[in-house]
Design a protein around this motif. Structure first.
Motif, PDB file in Angstrom:
ATOM      1  N   ARG A  23      54.720  89.819  73.520  1.00 19.08           N
ATOM      2  CA  ARG A  23      55.730  89.258  74.407  1.00 19.08           C
ATOM      3  C   ARG A  23      57.107  89.881  74.093  1.00 19.08           C
ATOM      4  O   ARG A  23      57.840  90.281  75.002  1.00 19.08           O
ATOM      5  N   GLU A  24      57.423  89.944  72.811  1.00 16.05           N
ATOM      6  CA  GLU A  24      58.738  90.455  72.406  1.00 16.05           C
ATOM      7  C   GLU A  24      58.934  91.913  72.804  1.00 16.05           C
ATOM      8  O   GLU A  24      60.010  92.297  73.267  1.00 16.05           O
ATOM      9  N   HIS A  25      57.894  92.724  72.655  1.00 16.02           N
ATOM     10  CA  HIS A  25      58.075  94.168  72.827  1.00 16.02           C
ATOM     11  C   HIS A  25      57.640  94.696  74.190  1.00 16.02           C
ATOM     12  O   HIS A  25      58.019  95.808  74.558  1.00 16.02           O
ATOM     13  N   SER A  26      56.844  93.896  74.931  1.00 13.39           N
ATOM     14  CA  SER A  26      56.378  94.392  76.231  1.00 13.39           C
ATOM     15  C   SER A  26      56.832  93.551  77.406  1.00 13.39           C
ATOM     16  O   SER A  26      56.798  94.008  78.543  1.00 13.39           O
ATOM     17  N   GLY A  27      57.192  92.284  77.127  1.00  8.66           N
ATOM     18  CA  GLY A  27      57.613  91.405  78.216  1.00  8.66           C
ATOM     19  C   GLY A  27      56.477  90.894  79.071  1.00  8.66           C
ATOM     20  O   GLY A  27      56.714  90.333  80.148  1.00  8.66           O
ATOM     21  N   ASN A  28      55.251  91.047  78.636  1.00  9.99           N
ATOM     22  CA  ASN A  28      54.098  90.556  79.398  1.00  9.99           C
ATOM     23  C   ASN A  28      54.245  89.049  79.629  1.00  9.99           C
ATOM     24  O   ASN A  28      54.397  88.281  78.672  1.00  9.99           O
ATOM     25  N   PRO A  29      54.175  88.589  80.897  1.00  4.85           N
ATOM     26  CA  PRO A  29      54.412  87.170  81.196  1.00  4.85           C
ATOM     27  C   PRO A  29      53.229  86.257  80.912  1.00  4.85           C
ATOM     28  O   PRO A  29      53.319  85.045  81.126  1.00  4.85           O
ATOM     29  N   ASN A  30      52.110  86.793  80.438  1.00  4.79           N
ATOM     30  CA  ASN A  30      50.910  85.982  80.236  1.00  4.79           C
ATOM     31  C   ASN A  30      50.860  85.297  78.879  1.00  4.79           C
ATOM     32  O   ASN A  30      49.895  84.600  78.564  1.00  4.79           O
ATOM     33  N   ALA A  31      51.892  85.482  78.078  1.00  6.51           N
ATOM     34  CA  ALA A  31      51.842  84.973  76.703  1.00  6.51           C
ATOM     35  C   ALA A  31      51.614  83.474  76.651  1.00  6.51           C
ATOM     36  O   ALA A  31      50.802  82.986  75.844  1.00  6.51           O
ATOM     37  N   ASP A  32      52.302  82.702  77.484  1.00  8.56           N
ATOM     38  CA  ASP A  32      52.168  81.244  77.422  1.00  8.56           C
ATOM     39  C   ASP A  32      50.733  80.812  77.710  1.00  8.56           C
ATOM     40  O   ASP A  32      50.212  79.895  77.064  1.00  8.56           O
ATOM     41  N   GLN A  33      50.097  81.456  78.699  1.00  6.29           N
ATOM     42  CA  GLN A  33      48.706  81.100  79.001  1.00  6.29           C
ATOM     43  C   GLN A  33      47.793  81.425  77.825  1.00  6.29           C
ATOM     44  O   GLN A  33      46.960  80.599  77.424  1.00  6.29           O
ATOM     45  N   TYR A  34      47.921  82.599  77.260  1.00  7.02           N
ATOM     46  CA  TYR A  34      47.039  83.000  76.180  1.00  7.02           C
ATOM     47  C   TYR A  34      47.212  82.093  74.963  1.00  7.02           C
ATOM     48  O   TYR A  34      46.240  81.711  74.308  1.00  7.02           O
ATOM     49  N   ILE A  35      48.469  81.746  74.671  1.00 12.27           N
ATOM     50  CA  ILE A  35      48.718  80.845  73.549  1.00 12.27           C
ATOM     51  C   ILE A  35      48.124  79.463  73.828  1.00 12.27           C
ATOM     52  O   ILE A  35      47.543  78.825  72.940  1.00 12.27           O
ATOM     53  N   ALA A  36      48.238  79.010  75.065  1.00  9.66           N
ATOM     54  CA  ALA A  36      47.654  77.722  75.436  1.00  9.66           C
ATOM     55  C   ALA A  36      46.145  77.713  75.223  1.00  9.66           C
ATOM     56  O   ALA A  36      45.565  76.706  74.802  1.00  9.66           O
ATOM     57  N   GLU A  37      45.492  78.829  75.493  1.00  8.47           N
ATOM     58  CA  GLU A  37      44.047  78.899  75.291  1.00  8.47           C
ATOM     59  C   GLU A  37      43.684  78.745  73.821  1.00  8.47           C
ATOM     60  O   GLU A  37      42.698  78.077  73.483  1.00  8.47           O
ATOM     61  N   THR A  38      44.484  79.337  72.942  1.00  3.22           N
ATOM     62  CA  THR A  38      44.205  79.168  71.508  1.00  3.22           C
ATOM     63  C   THR A  38      44.412  77.720  71.083  1.00  3.22           C
ATOM     64  O   THR A  38      43.722  77.234  70.175  1.00  3.22           O
ATOM     65  N   LYS A  39      45.345  77.015  71.712  1.00  4.00           N
ATOM     66  CA  LYS A  39      45.555  75.598  71.384  1.00  4.00           C
ATOM     67  C   LYS A  39      44.332  74.761  71.740  1.00  4.00           C
ATOM     68  O   LYS A  39      43.963  73.830  71.017  1.00  4.00           O
ATOM     69  N   VAL A  40      43.704  75.091  72.865  1.00  2.00           N
ATOM     70  CA  VAL A  40      42.519  74.338  73.282  1.00  2.00           C
ATOM     71  C   VAL A  40      41.387  74.540  72.273  1.00  2.00           C
ATOM     72  O   VAL A  40      40.710  73.586  71.859  1.00  2.00           O
ATOM     73  N   ILE A  41      41.174  75.784  71.867  1.00  2.00           N
ATOM     74  CA  ILE A  41      40.131  76.057  70.879  1.00  2.00           C
ATOM     75  C   ILE A  41      40.441  75.338  69.570  1.00  2.00           C
ATOM     76  O   ILE A  41      39.561  74.711  68.955  1.00  2.00           O
ATOM     77  N   LYS A  42      41.695  75.408  69.149  1.00  2.00           N
ATOM     78  CA  LYS A  42      42.092  74.728  67.916  1.00  2.00           C
ATOM     79  C   LYS A  42      41.866  73.221  68.026  1.00  2.00           C
ATOM     80  O   LYS A  42      41.378  72.584  67.077  1.00  2.00           O
ATOM     81  N   GLY A  43      42.190  72.644  69.169  1.00  2.00           N
ATOM     82  CA  GLY A  43      41.974  71.215  69.363  1.00  2.00           C
ATOM     83  C   GLY A  43      40.517  70.828  69.258  1.00  2.00           C
ATOM     84  O   GLY A  43      40.169  69.791  68.674  1.00  2.00           O
ATOM     85  N   TRP A  44      39.643  71.635  69.836  1.00  2.00           N
ATOM     86  CA  TRP A  44      38.202  71.366  69.756  1.00  2.00           C
ATOM     87  C   TRP A  44      37.739  71.371  68.300  1.00  2.00           C
ATOM     88  O   TRP A  44      36.983  70.491  67.857  1.00  2.00           O
ATOM     89  N   LEU A  45      38.207  72.333  67.537  1.00  2.00           N
ATOM     90  CA  LEU A  45      37.788  72.459  66.147  1.00  2.00           C
ATOM     91  C   LEU A  45      38.310  71.306  65.292  1.00  2.00           C
ATOM     92  O   LEU A  45      37.591  70.775  64.435  1.00  2.00           O
ATOM     93  N   LEU A  46      39.559  70.910  65.516  1.00  2.00           N
ATOM     94  CA  LEU A  46      40.115  69.773  64.773  1.00  2.00           C
ATOM     95  C   LEU A  46      39.364  68.489  65.106  1.00  2.00           C
ATOM     96  O   LEU A  46      39.133  67.648  64.228  1.00  2.00           O
ATOM     97  N   ARG A  47      38.991  68.327  66.357  1.00  2.00           N
ATOM     98  CA  ARG A  47      38.185  67.170  66.744  1.00  2.00           C
ATOM     99  C   ARG A  47      36.873  67.169  65.966  1.00  2.00           C
ATOM    100  O   ARG A  47      36.451  66.117  65.438  1.00  2.00           O
ATOM    101  N   ASN A  48      36.217  68.313  65.872  1.00  2.00           N
ATOM    102  CA  ASN A  48      34.960  68.398  65.127  1.00  2.00           C
ATOM    103  C   ASN A  48      35.150  67.996  63.674  1.00  2.00           C
ATOM    104  O   ASN A  48      34.335  67.254  63.099  1.00  2.00           O
ATOM    105  N   LEU A  49      36.211  68.497  63.064  1.00  2.00           N
ATOM    106  CA  LEU A  49      36.465  68.190  61.660  1.00  2.00           C
ATOM    107  C   LEU A  49      36.708  66.698  61.459  1.00  2.00           C
ATOM    108  O   LEU A  49      36.191  66.091  60.505  1.00  2.00           O
ATOM    109  N   ALA A  50      37.496  66.085  62.341  1.00  2.00           N
ATOM    110  CA  ALA A  50      37.780  64.663  62.212  1.00  2.00           C
ATOM    111  C   ALA A  50      36.535  63.817  62.468  1.00  2.00           C
ATOM    112  O   ALA A  50      36.301  62.819  61.767  1.00  2.00           O
ATOM    113  N   LEU A  51      35.734  64.180  63.456  1.00  2.00           N
ATOM    114  CA  LEU A  51      34.500  63.442  63.707  1.00  2.00           C
ATOM    115  C   LEU A  51      33.587  63.465  62.482  1.00  2.00           C
ATOM    116  O   LEU A  51      32.863  62.501  62.212  1.00  2.00           O
ATOM    117  N   THR A  52      33.631  64.564  61.756  1.00  3.70           N
ATOM    118  CA  THR A  52      32.728  64.719  60.615  1.00  3.70           C
ATOM    119  C   THR A  52      33.266  64.063  59.350  1.00  3.70           C
ATOM    120  O   THR A  52      32.516  63.418  58.611  1.00  3.70           O
TER     121      THR A  52
END
Length: 522
Positions: free
Chosen positions: A130-159
């Motif tokens: 984002r800093e060096h290219s200005g690609n506007p997709n950064a927010d979406q891509y970062i949001a996708e990593t948050k979803v994956i992280k949320g799924w994994l944290l849910r698994n850990l807490a359930l266990t």
């Protein structure tokens, strides 16, 4: 359909951080190994911003480990650990006798946290683009990593209940991280989904052209509903599921049998699905999940040379009889691979002496399940007919995807929220239940209450990611989890109570994480 091709995997080697130091590492304060210096990557190339995202998905898919999901799933009354064998602590975990030193416990902890740290690293790489290219997709891509992280944290807490929530990309920071309570983790994940949803694409995962099968805002809404179900915030559950239902984008795949096989991959029912492929080639690179854990040890496959499984995962007789009592044949035939000795075990009960004619040790696809030592049944949901294998790829279930969140589950937790007092204009509880029942060939019902919802979830979601166990825990229905089968001791029951809800922390983690050890000792 496959997310990542071979050329992309090769490119990933240039930009991905390989985190060999995670919370289980002996030296958490050591520098990461195998980190490619950032100066070797040209962050001005805008189109390459997606490469760290591909890497995040590759990590999510390939680092689940064959042992993680079965460990989370085995304690419900829908499934049993296969009988005595070389994974005795897994067998005993199904009987609520826990071994802190068992390698599976530490492996699940390690794999989930490793993947969470990879999400942080992907974000750092995306931010550099984002800093060096200005690609506007950064927010979406970062949001996708948050979803994956949320799924994994849910698994850990359930266990494990109370766990550590990483806040940086440095695993060494876990040495100082405070332990968060179960409720705090679920609320954290809910808030994380709220952060992600506005930046995610508004479409079916299968309709994405940039990352086919990647998460969308509906994946995040489903996870938000799931964690709020654990918090018993039923209106929040209904609000999230209502948005999924009202979108009109999702529908149940009509063929329940093939839903769990290659024809059903990335269907309009899929909200989150681990993707694997052998690229329809008999040799060469492939990504595949080790489904052998779930399969029968001995069979006569329709396709000669197709390999059998390990026999460690078995639908329970209790669940099979529950389905027979309901005449729930479509889901039963899909979900269970019968052996002849298993059929005889059921028929030994006079109430089930006469079984439907279709029940046999031959699957609808023509594979024949022979008697084997570890179990009397195997999971049909983890079975791939041998005539769906790519010729030359003979491993059990080779190249088959792994479904994590289905629209059917969204409908059922929507109904669960409504019978617990929530409201929705998107769909009534009866309508949601009946949509799932219609696909199974069952008659519609009316006036559904909590028991009807839990029964439908029992029927629909059996053997899937521990859904049944967590349902019974949420409502303190411990008597359902204290059931007997042929392997139990002379007292005839598994002894479940509130002290058995969470696994004990792995000893390897207590040895390295002082705050976790202090919390465990309180």
């Amino acid at each position: 359909m496959k997310l990542i091709n071979i050329d992309i995997i090769k490119k990933l080697a240039l930009i991905l951080v390989v985190l060999t130091a995670v919370s289980c590492h002996d030296n958490l304060d050591e520098p990461f190994e195998n980190r490619v210096p950032t100066e070797d990557v040209d962050y001005t190339v805008s189109q390459d911003m997606i490469l760290p995202l591909y890497g995040a998905y590759s990590e999510f898919y390939m680092k689940r480990g064959w042992e993680g999901i079965p460990l989370m799933s085995v304690r419900g009354d829908d499934v049993n650990a296969g009988g005595y064998g070389d994974q005795q602590p897994f067998f005993m975990t199904d009987r609520y006798v826990y071994d802190q030193g068992f390698w599976m416990y530490n492996s699940l902890w390690q794999l989930e946290y490793t993947t969470i740290f990879r999400m942080f690293d992907a974000v750092e790489q995306i931010e550099l683009y984002r800093e060096h290219s200005g690609n506007p997709n950064a927010d979406q891509y970062i949001a996708e990593t948050k979803v994956i992280k949320g799924w994994l944290l849910r698994n850990l807490a359930l266990t494990w209940g109370d766990i550590l929530i990483p806040e940086t990309s440095d695993p060494a920071d876990m040495l100082l991280t405070d332990v968060s309570t179960y409720a705090e983790v679920m609320q954290y994940v809910s808030d994380l989904m709220d952060e992600a949803i506005p930046d995610l694409p508004d479409m079916l995962p299968a309709d994405r052209s940039d990352v086919p099968g990647g998460v969308t805002r509906y994946t995040a809404l489903a996870i938000k509903a799931m964690v709020n179900l654990e918090l018993k915030e039923y209106q929040k559950v209904a609000d999230a599921t209502s948005l999924i239902i009202a979108s009109g984008k999702f529908s149940l795949y009509d063929d329940y049998y093939n839903l769990f096989k290659k024809p059903g991959e990335l269907s309009s029912e899929s909200l989150l699905e681990l993707q694997f492929s052998d690229y329809n080639q008999s040799t060469g690179p492939q990504e595949t999940y080790l489904f052998g854990f779930y399969g029968p040890q001995t069979w006569t496959p329709k396709v000669e040379g197709a390999q059998a499984g390990w026999g460690f995962y078995e639908p329970s007789v209790k669940w099979i009889k529950f389905m027979l009592d309901r005449d729930d044949n479509t889901r039963l035939q899909t979900s269970v691979l019968f052996t002849n000795k298993g059929i005889n075990e059921i028929k030994a009960d006079p109430a089930y002496a006469t079984l439907p004619a279709w029940i046999s040790n031959a699957t609808p696809s023509g594979d024949i399940i022979q008697d084997y030592p570890r179990a009397n049944f195997a999971s049909g949901k983890h079975y791939l007919p041998t005539d769906q294998l790519t010729p030359g790829r003979n491993n059990y279930g080779n190249g088959k995807n792994y479904s994590l969140i289905r629209y059917a589950e969204v409908l059922l937790i929507h109904a669960e929220a409504l019978v617990n007092g929530a409201s929705s204009s998107a769909m009534t509880a009866d309508a949601a239940l009946n949509e799932v029942r219609r696909r199974a060939g069952l008659d519609a019902i009316s006036g559904a209450g909590l028991q009807e919802v839990l029964d439908e979830k029992f029927a629909e979601l059996a053997m899937e990611h521990g859904a049944r166990f967590y349902d019974m825990v949420r409502y303190s229905r411990y008597d359902e989890l204290s059931y007997s089968d042929r392997y139990d001791d002379s007292d005839g029951v598994r002894a479940f109570n509130a002290d058995k809800v969470f696994l004990p922390y792995p000893l390897a983690q207590l040895d390295q994480l002082p705050n976790l050890k202090a919390h465990a000792n309180n």
